[in-house]
Design a protein around this motif. Structure first.
Motif, PDB file in Angstrom:
ATOM      1  N   LEU A  41       0.831  -1.208   0.000  1.00  0.00           N
ATOM      2  CA  LEU A  41       0.000   0.000   0.000  1.00  0.00           C
ATOM      3  C   LEU A  41       0.860   1.249   0.000  1.00  0.00           C
ATOM      4  O   LEU A  41       1.935   1.272   0.579  1.00  0.00           O
ATOM      5  N   GLU A  42       0.346   2.301  -0.629  1.00  0.00           N
ATOM      6  CA  GLU A  42       1.063   3.572  -0.618  1.00  0.00           C
ATOM      7  C   GLU A  42       0.691   4.401   0.608  1.00  0.00           C
ATOM      8  O   GLU A  42       1.462   5.212   1.083  1.00  0.00           O
ATOM      9  N   TYR A  43      -0.524   4.170   1.151  1.00  0.00           N
ATOM     10  CA  TYR A  43      -0.990   4.977   2.285  1.00  0.00           C
ATOM     11  C   TYR A  43      -1.769   4.095   3.254  1.00  0.00           C
ATOM     12  O   TYR A  43      -2.609   3.305   2.832  1.00  0.00           O
ATOM     13  N   LEU A  44      -1.472   4.219   4.542  1.00  0.00           N
ATOM     14  CA  LEU A  44      -2.233   3.528   5.588  1.00  0.00           C
ATOM     15  C   LEU A  44      -2.991   4.582   6.396  1.00  0.00           C
ATOM     16  O   LEU A  44      -2.378   5.433   7.037  1.00  0.00           O
ATOM     17  N   ASP A  45      -4.286   4.516   6.358  1.00  0.00           N
ATOM     18  CA  ASP A  45      -5.127   5.472   7.077  1.00  0.00           C
ATOM     19  C   ASP A  45      -4.945   5.277   8.585  1.00  0.00           C
ATOM     20  O   ASP A  45      -5.177   4.185   9.100  1.00  0.00           O
ATOM     21  N   PRO A  46      -4.525   6.322   9.306  1.00  0.00           N
ATOM     22  CA  PRO A  46      -4.307   6.167  10.748  1.00  0.00           C
ATOM     23  C   PRO A  46      -5.581   5.833  11.529  1.00  0.00           C
ATOM     24  O   PRO A  46      -5.502   5.298  12.628  1.00  0.00           O
ATOM     25  N   THR A  47      -6.763   6.101  10.951  1.00  0.00           N
ATOM     26  CA  THR A  47      -8.003   5.789  11.668  1.00  0.00           C
ATOM     27  C   THR A  47      -8.233   4.278  11.775  1.00  0.00           C
ATOM     28  O   THR A  47      -9.046   3.839  12.572  1.00  0.00           O
ATOM     29  N   ILE A  48      -7.505   3.487  11.007  1.00  0.00           N
ATOM     30  CA  ILE A  48      -7.599   2.030  11.108  1.00  0.00           C
ATOM     31  C   ILE A  48      -7.066   1.554  12.454  1.00  0.00           C
ATOM     32  O   ILE A  48      -7.515   0.560  12.998  1.00  0.00           O
ATOM     33  N   PHE A  49      -6.101   2.287  13.018  1.00  0.00           N
ATOM     34  CA  PHE A  49      -5.388   1.850  14.216  1.00  0.00           C
ATOM     35  C   PHE A  49      -5.864   2.520  15.495  1.00  0.00           C
ATOM     36  O   PHE A  49      -5.379   2.196  16.568  1.00  0.00           O
ATOM     37  N   SER A  50      -6.785   3.468  15.375  1.00  0.00           N
ATOM     38  CA  SER A  50      -7.199   4.204  16.567  1.00  0.00           C
ATOM     39  C   SER A  50      -8.582   4.813  16.387  1.00  0.00           C
ATOM     40  O   SER A  50      -8.981   5.165  15.269  1.00  0.00           O
ATOM     41  N   LYS A  51      -9.271   4.973  17.514  1.00  0.00           N
ATOM     42  CA  LYS A  51     -10.551   5.683  17.509  1.00  0.00           C
ATOM     43  C   LYS A  51     -10.354   7.163  17.818  1.00  0.00           C
ATOM     44  O   LYS A  51     -11.299   7.936  17.805  1.00  0.00           O
ATOM     45  N   LEU A  52      -9.099   7.544  18.083  1.00  0.00           N
ATOM     46  CA  LEU A  52      -8.815   8.944  18.394  1.00  0.00           C
ATOM     47  C   LEU A  52      -8.932   9.808  17.137  1.00  0.00           C
ATOM     48  O   LEU A  52      -8.767   9.328  16.019  1.00  0.00           O
ATOM     49  N   ASP A  53      -9.205  11.088  17.350  1.00  0.00           N
ATOM     50  CA  ASP A  53      -9.275  12.025  16.240  1.00  0.00           C
ATOM     51  C   ASP A  53      -7.896  12.252  15.632  1.00  0.00           C
ATOM     52  O   ASP A  53      -6.874  12.118  16.312  1.00  0.00           O
ATOM     53  N   ILE A  54      -7.893  12.610  14.365  1.00  0.00           N
ATOM     54  CA  ILE A  54      -6.640  12.962  13.690  1.00  0.00           C
ATOM     55  C   ILE A  54      -6.341  14.426  14.018  1.00  0.00           C
ATOM     56  O   ILE A  54      -7.226  15.280  13.998  1.00  0.00           O
ATOM     57  N   ALA A  55      -5.080  14.706  14.321  1.00  0.00           N
ATOM     58  CA  ALA A  55      -4.664  16.058  14.684  1.00  0.00           C
ATOM     59  C   ALA A  55      -4.847  17.014  13.505  1.00  0.00           C
ATOM     60  O   ALA A  55      -4.590  16.655  12.349  1.00  0.00           O
ATOM     61  N   THR A  56      -5.272  18.207  13.800  1.00  0.00           N
ATOM     62  CA  THR A  56      -5.526  19.218  12.786  1.00  0.00           C
ATOM     63  C   THR A  56      -4.292  19.497  11.940  1.00  0.00           C
ATOM     64  O   THR A  56      -4.387  19.641  10.726  1.00  0.00           O
ATOM     65  N   TYR A  57      -3.141  19.574  12.554  1.00  0.00           N
ATOM     66  CA  TYR A  57      -1.928  19.980  11.841  1.00  0.00           C
ATOM     67  C   TYR A  57      -1.131  18.825  11.258  1.00  0.00           C
ATOM     68  O   TYR A  57      -0.083  19.030  10.676  1.00  0.00           O
ATOM     69  N   TRP A  58      -1.631  17.603  11.402  1.00  0.00           N
ATOM     70  CA  TRP A  58      -0.925  16.467  10.818  1.00  0.00           C
ATOM     71  C   TRP A  58      -1.121  16.481   9.314  1.00  0.00           C
ATOM     72  O   TRP A  58      -2.205  16.738   8.811  1.00  0.00           O
ATOM     73  N   ARG A  59      -0.044  16.198   8.583  1.00  0.00           N
ATOM     74  CA  ARG A  59      -0.158  16.143   7.128  1.00  0.00           C
ATOM     75  C   ARG A  59      -0.198  14.685   6.685  1.00  0.00           C
ATOM     76  O   ARG A  59       0.563  13.855   7.178  1.00  0.00           O
ATOM     77  N   LYS A  60      -1.104  14.391   5.785  1.00  0.00           N
ATOM     78  CA  LYS A  60      -1.231  13.030   5.266  1.00  0.00           C
ATOM     79  C   LYS A  60       0.113  12.608   4.676  1.00  0.00           C
ATOM     80  O   LYS A  60       0.686  13.309   3.849  1.00  0.00           O
ATOM     81  N   THR A  61       0.603  11.454   5.120  1.00  0.00           N
ATOM     82  CA  THR A  61       1.946  11.012   4.758  1.00  0.00           C
ATOM     83  C   THR A  61       1.892   9.595   4.201  1.00  0.00           C
ATOM     84  O   THR A  61       1.248   8.732   4.777  1.00  0.00           O
ATOM     85  N   SER A  62       2.582   9.361   3.106  1.00  0.00           N
ATOM     86  CA  SER A  62       2.587   8.030   2.492  1.00  0.00           C
ATOM     87  C   SER A  62       3.523   7.089   3.245  1.00  0.00           C
ATOM     88  O   SER A  62       4.430   7.526   3.959  1.00  0.00           O
ATOM     89  N   CYS A  63       3.312   5.800   3.052  1.00  0.00           N
ATOM     90  CA  CYS A  63       4.184   4.790   3.661  1.00  0.00           C
ATOM     91  C   CYS A  63       5.629   5.008   3.219  1.00  0.00           C
ATOM     92  O   CYS A  63       6.549   4.899   4.028  1.00  0.00           O
ATOM     93  N   SER A  64       5.827   5.322   1.945  1.00  0.00           N
ATOM     94  CA  SER A  64       7.200   5.504   1.453  1.00  0.00           C
ATOM     95  C   SER A  64       7.863   6.727   2.069  1.00  0.00           C
ATOM     96  O   SER A  64       9.061   6.700   2.364  1.00  0.00           O
ATOM     97  N   GLN A  65       7.101   7.802   2.312  1.00  0.00           N
ATOM     98  CA  GLN A  65       7.665   8.986   2.973  1.00  0.00           C
ATOM     99  C   GLN A  65       8.079   8.644   4.406  1.00  0.00           C
ATOM    100  O   GLN A  65       9.135   9.066   4.875  1.00  0.00           O
ATOM    101  N   ILE A  66       7.238   7.894   5.091  1.00  0.00           N
ATOM    102  CA  ILE A  66       7.527   7.497   6.474  1.00  0.00           C
ATOM    103  C   ILE A  66       8.771   6.609   6.502  1.00  0.00           C
ATOM    104  O   ILE A  66       9.675   6.823   7.313  1.00  0.00           O
ATOM    105  N   LYS A  67       8.847   5.650   5.592  1.00  0.00           N
ATOM    106  CA  LYS A  67      10.003   4.755   5.525  1.00  0.00           C
ATOM    107  C   LYS A  67      11.282   5.526   5.229  1.00  0.00           C
ATOM    108  O   LYS A  67      12.325   5.289   5.855  1.00  0.00           O
TER     109      LYS A  67
END
Length: 142
Positions: free
Chosen positions: A64-90
């Motif tokens: 996958l190129e992107y893993l949605d963080p909502t899959i791993f948590s019921k917490l809200d996503i932070a306002t200032y977080w930028r959507k990041t691809s798996c390859s960027q994280i790696k």
């Protein structure tokens, strides 16, 4: 390898001559930033735990190129977080791992985040570094 988690990023950026060794920014402007909002201290521990699951999943993912963080948590996503691809994280993690591997007592690695001294997602990054976790790349599975 010595790793320091330093709080008050603003002070550290403006007074960078006080930091000895190598610095690496891991707040929400980084691909390694925590996507989960921490609106109060009651959810901090859960946000850090969920971040650890999300980080390992991203570093382990090869299809996958992107893993949605909502899959791993019921917490809200932070306002200032930028959507990041798996390859960027790696990529960012492997850059950090290289710095970690090159760090010494005389030139330690300092990871900067706003949370510190409170419980912080960087503790999960440090666990991966200390366990020598390697991010999988698609071409490594052939």
């Amino acid at each position: 390898m010595p790793v320091a988690l330093v709080g008050s990023m603003r002070a550290q950026i403006f007074k960078s001559n006080l930091i000895k060794g190598i610095t690496f920014r891991a707040d929400r402007k980084s691909a390694l930033g925590n996507p989960y909002a921490v609106p109060n201290e009651r959810v901090r521990k859960q946000a850090v735990f969920d971040y650890g699951l999300w980080l390992i999943a991203n570093l382990s993912e090869v299809n996958l190129e992107y893993l949605d963080p909502t899959i791993f948590s019921k917490l809200d996503i932070a306002t200032y977080w930028r959507k990041t691809s798996c390859s960027q994280i790696k990529t960012e993690y492997m850059m950090l791992k290289k710095l970690y591997d090159e760090s010494t007592i005389d030139s330690p690695l300092t990871i900067l985040c706003w949370c510190e001294p409170l419980l912080c997602h960087v503790s999960e990054i440090i666990k991966c570094l200390e366990k020598q976790f390697i991010a999988l790349q698609p071409n490594e599975l052939k």
